[in-house]
Design an enzyme around this catalytic site. Structure first.
Site, PDB file in Angstrom:
ATOM      1  N   GLU A  39      -0.408   2.125   7.146  1.00 13.05           N
ATOM      2  CA  GLU A  39       0.435   0.969   6.816  1.00 13.05           C
ATOM      3  C   GLU A  39       1.553   1.340   5.845  1.00 13.05           C
ATOM      4  OE1 GLU A  39      -2.070  -2.276   5.631  1.00 13.05           O
ATOM      5  OE2 GLU A  39      -2.420  -2.822   7.719  1.00 13.05           O
ATOM      6  N   GLU A  82      -6.068  -2.433  13.786  1.00  9.56           N
ATOM      7  CA  GLU A  82      -7.010  -3.110  12.895  1.00  9.56           C
ATOM      8  C   GLU A  82      -6.949  -4.604  13.133  1.00  9.56           C
ATOM      9  OE1 GLU A  82      -6.389  -2.421   8.733  1.00  9.56           O
ATOM     10  OE2 GLU A  82      -5.915  -0.316   9.010  1.00  9.56           O
TER      11      GLU A  82
HETATM   12  C1  GLA Z   1      -5.088  -3.061   5.916  1.00 10.75           C
HETATM   13  C2  GLA Z   1      -5.428  -1.615   5.623  1.00 10.75           C
HETATM   14  C3  GLA Z   1      -6.891  -1.355   5.572  1.00 10.75           C
HETATM   15  C4  GLA Z   1      -7.618  -2.463   4.867  1.00 10.75           C
HETATM   16  C5  GLA Z   1      -7.313  -3.762   5.570  1.00 10.75           C
HETATM   17  C6  GLA Z   1      -8.035  -4.955   5.012  1.00 10.75           C
HETATM   18  O1  GLA Z   1      -4.912  -3.357   7.198  1.00 10.75           O
HETATM   19  O2  GLA Z   1      -4.833  -0.727   6.523  1.00 10.75           O
HETATM   20  O3  GLA Z   1      -7.093  -0.138   4.904  1.00 10.75           O
HETATM   21  O4  GLA Z   1      -7.198  -2.519   3.552  1.00 10.75           O
HETATM   22  O5  GLA Z   1      -5.946  -4.013   5.416  1.00 10.75           O
HETATM   23  O6  GLA Z   1      -7.691  -6.126   5.694  1.00 10.75           O
END
Ligand code: GLA
Length: 658
Positions: free
Chosen positions: A152, A308
């Site tokens: 991210e 995710e």
């Molecule tokens: C993001 C991050 C993860 C985690 C999630 C929690 O997407 O990439 O590492 O912190 O949030 O929702």
């Protein structure tokens, strides 16, 4: 380009897997449970840097070797992370200059994550050494299926005001403008005595007495996005050199304002995105769909991965709502419908310590005797039985223009209205189209627009001359455009196009905007047809266009609020007001009807329909059973049954019709 060969005919099902948080005794159970749930891909070592390099230049791969081997023995592939998302504490202490600095000059500390300035030379050097080590070590490992670059980008740190970053900004500017005269001209520094005589005088737009120079701010946004992209490019180059056959991806946090995702996606093989709808939000389904459509559009319809989503609740909102039974499955199919070739979660096992211990995991704290696990296991096994849809293209006849430069330009201070928020303005178009089950493709203003019957242009504030011409040519050749207010106002340096707003589009739109009115949140002004204007009113003079409706009050009564203009072989509509979203829906419906653009199925409201070339997904977003009418016999791929006529869809139920 490297591709996901390992998943040729299989849908991906997987998760972030953080085995380093657990004793090795748990790993065997993990493997067994992953098999039970149908997990076939895991992202590992995302936050593994401190474990992989406990002291500078000393690498410890034994634990990762064991887990990679174990995955392979169990037929599970690795989306191996480059582990550069969270630098270790020793690194920050030794190289404090790498730490990010906020607007107010505060250097941020360690003990969280993403604690580095993207432009930091030492961060880049150490990160690249780690990536090289990882690539060399695992290049021939049979479990390696994809590289997960960083994590991210720009999620927490999308800009830094560190000294090193400001130096990098000056270099970036030097490269872009070559001379200070060119920079002074582009930034309009004659204003407020801002002229620069030395490169060293140039600062980042940190805390200032009042408004910063908007052209400087635009370049700062571009630069900050480029710094993240350079970090990514550095890793991509290394990985392509050592493992040219292995695809690379980075996971976006939804649609991230701070990162030009069009540019970024050009350098990766596969787009992946993290989507976290708020189960309590009435617009959750729309947001989910929009993010999925953006993900599919970024690499022009190539399959993408939902990297995710939460198995159940998250922990980072002020109120963290539970996904209702069936909702996680529904939203997973919603994204598969929109072109995802896999569904992955954050994370496998719910952490027992750390800031995310109340974030759901596929294996919750209380293990497999839980609703979350049962839903995860059921979905994984259901997906295993389905054909891979990824070569069945999603059909979209309508496009929405999305441009990061314009987004950065639009959302600045010192504008006629401080509340213009691009995502809200995009939703003005997207939400009604979604409600009418019209699938949308996102496009850049420079793209070939000819594949689309309708192109919606929400508030394209900043536009390059050649992009304006591209849009005009599309209309000239028979295209249909609907553009909303405060578009075509400035060029790429944020200089106003003179000669009557919106100068680059006046010919195409057949009008001139003489002035505009900013309305407060409560204000609504009447239109002739019974509708109303919110937020913004353009005072329009027609120059060939026709009024669709006019204003019904005040000094601009009788002047057009919405216009339409036959131009070349096409037509360009203009919204000189913001309509309440239901009225926007009615308006778009008339345009869709005129163009005979229709959803694949007529269904009750709240049922989503997405059509691919050979399949139609039907998704019930209601918490109760709904009935739909299917005019033709179809096979439902989920139940394997033939369906026709009055078909019942259970609460949050899904049909995949073929
Ligand atoms: C993001 C991050 C993860 C985690 C999630 C929690 O997407 O990439 O590492 O912190 O949030 O929702």
């Amino acid at each position: 380009m490297a591709d996901l060969r390992a998943f040729e005919n299989t849908l991906i099902y997987g998760c972030d897997y953080n085995p380093e948080q657990w004793p090795e005794s748990v790993w065997q159970e993990d493997m067994a449970l992953m098999k039970r749930a149908g997990v076939n891909l895991v992202s590992i070592a995302i936050f593994g840097w401190a474990r992989l390099e406990p002291e500078e230049g000393v690498y410890e791969f034994a634990w990762l070797d064991r887990i990679m081997d174990m995955l392979h023995q169990h037929g599970i592939k690795a989306n191996l992370a480059t582990a550069t998302a969270s630098s270790p504490a020793w690194f920050a202490l030794k190289y404090p200059e790498s730490l990010p600095v906020d607007k107010n000059g505060v250097r941020l500390g360690v003990g969280s994550r993403q604690q580095y300035s993207p432009a930091s030379p030492i961060y880049r050097e150490k990160a690249s050494q780690l990536v090289r080590q990882l690539a060399l070590r695992y290049k021939n490992h049979p479990a390696l299926a994809m590289w997960h670059i960083n994590n991210e980008y720009g999620c927490h740190i999308f800009e830094s005001f560190s000294e090193e970053t400001v130096c990098a900004f000056r270099n970036w500017l030097h490269h872009k403008y070559a001379t200070l005269d060119a920079l002074n001209e582009a930034w309009g520094t004659a204003f407020w005595s801002q002229t620069y005589y030395e490169w060293a005088e140039i600062q980042a737009p940190a805390a200032m007495p009042t408004f910063y120079n908007p052209s400087q701010y635009l370049d700062w946004r571009r630069f900050s996005s480029d710094m993240l992209q350079e970090c990514m490019q550095m890793e991509v180059d290394l990985l392509r050199e050592i493992t040219p056959e292995v695809p690379v991806t980075t996971n976006y946090i939804g649609i991230n304002k701070h990162l030009d995702q069009w540019k970024m996606s050009e350098i990766e093989d596969v787009v992946s995105i993290d989507i976290y709808p708020d189960p309590a939000s009435p617009s959750a389904a729309i947001e989910c769909a929009a993010q999925g459509d953006v993900a599919r559009s970024l690499k022009q319809n190539q399959p993408w991965i939902l990297m995710e989503q939460a198995p159940n609740q998250v922990q980072w909102r002020t109120l963290n709502h539970t996904k209702r039974p069936g909702q996680m499955r529904l939203w997973s199919y919603q994204l598969l419908a929109r072109g995802a070739r896999g569904i992955m979660y954050f994370q496998w096992r719910q952490s027992k310590a750390g800031a995310e211990k109340y974030h759901s995991g596929m294996v919750p704290h209380d293990g497999t005797d839980s609703r979350t696990w049962r839903e995860i296991e059921t979905l994984g096994n259901e997906l295993k039985r389905l054909p891979d849809f990824c070569h069945d293209p999603v059909k979209a006849e309508v496009a929405i223009v999305l441009d990061w430069n314009s987004w950065w330009g639009l959302e600045q201070g010192s504008h006629p209205h401080a509340d213009l928020n691009l995502m809200e303005l995009v939703a003005q178009f997207y939400a009604p189209l979604h409600q009418q089950n019209i699938t949308v493709q996102f496009v850049r203003p420079s793209d070939d627009l000819s594949p689309y019957r309708l192109v919606c242009i929400p508030n394209l504030y900043l536009v390059k001359e050649e992009d304006a011409r591209n849009i005009e040519t599309y209309v000239q050749n028979g295209g249909r455009v609907v553009m909303s207010y405060f578009s075509g106002i400035v060029n790429e340096h944020d200089h106003v196009y003179l000669g009557g707003y919106p100068a680059p589009f006046r010919k195409m739109l057949g009008l001139k905007v003489e002035e505009w009115l900013a309305l407060s949140k409560e204000e609504k002004r009447p239109l002739e047809n019974g509708w109303s204007a919110e937020q913004w009113i353009d005072v329009i003079r027609l120059e060939g266009a026709q009024a669709v409706t006019t204003h019904a009050a005040d000094y601009y009564a009788g002047l057009p609020a919405i216009t339409t203009h036959a131009f070349g072989a096409g037509r360009a509509d203009y919204l000189g007001v913001k309509l309440p979203v239901e009225q926007m829906g009615l308006y778009l419906k008339t345009v869709l009807d005129e163009l005979q653009i229709q959803p694949a199925l007529q269904v009750p409201a709240g049922i989503e329909v997405v059509s691919r070339e050979t399949t139609v997904f039907v998704l019930n977003h209601h918490p109760q059973t709904m009935t739909i009418d299917l005019p033709e016999h179809k096979k439902d791929l989920l139940s394997g049954k033939d369906v026709a006529g009055q078909v019942e869809l259970p609460a949050y139920g899904v049909l995949i019709l073929q």
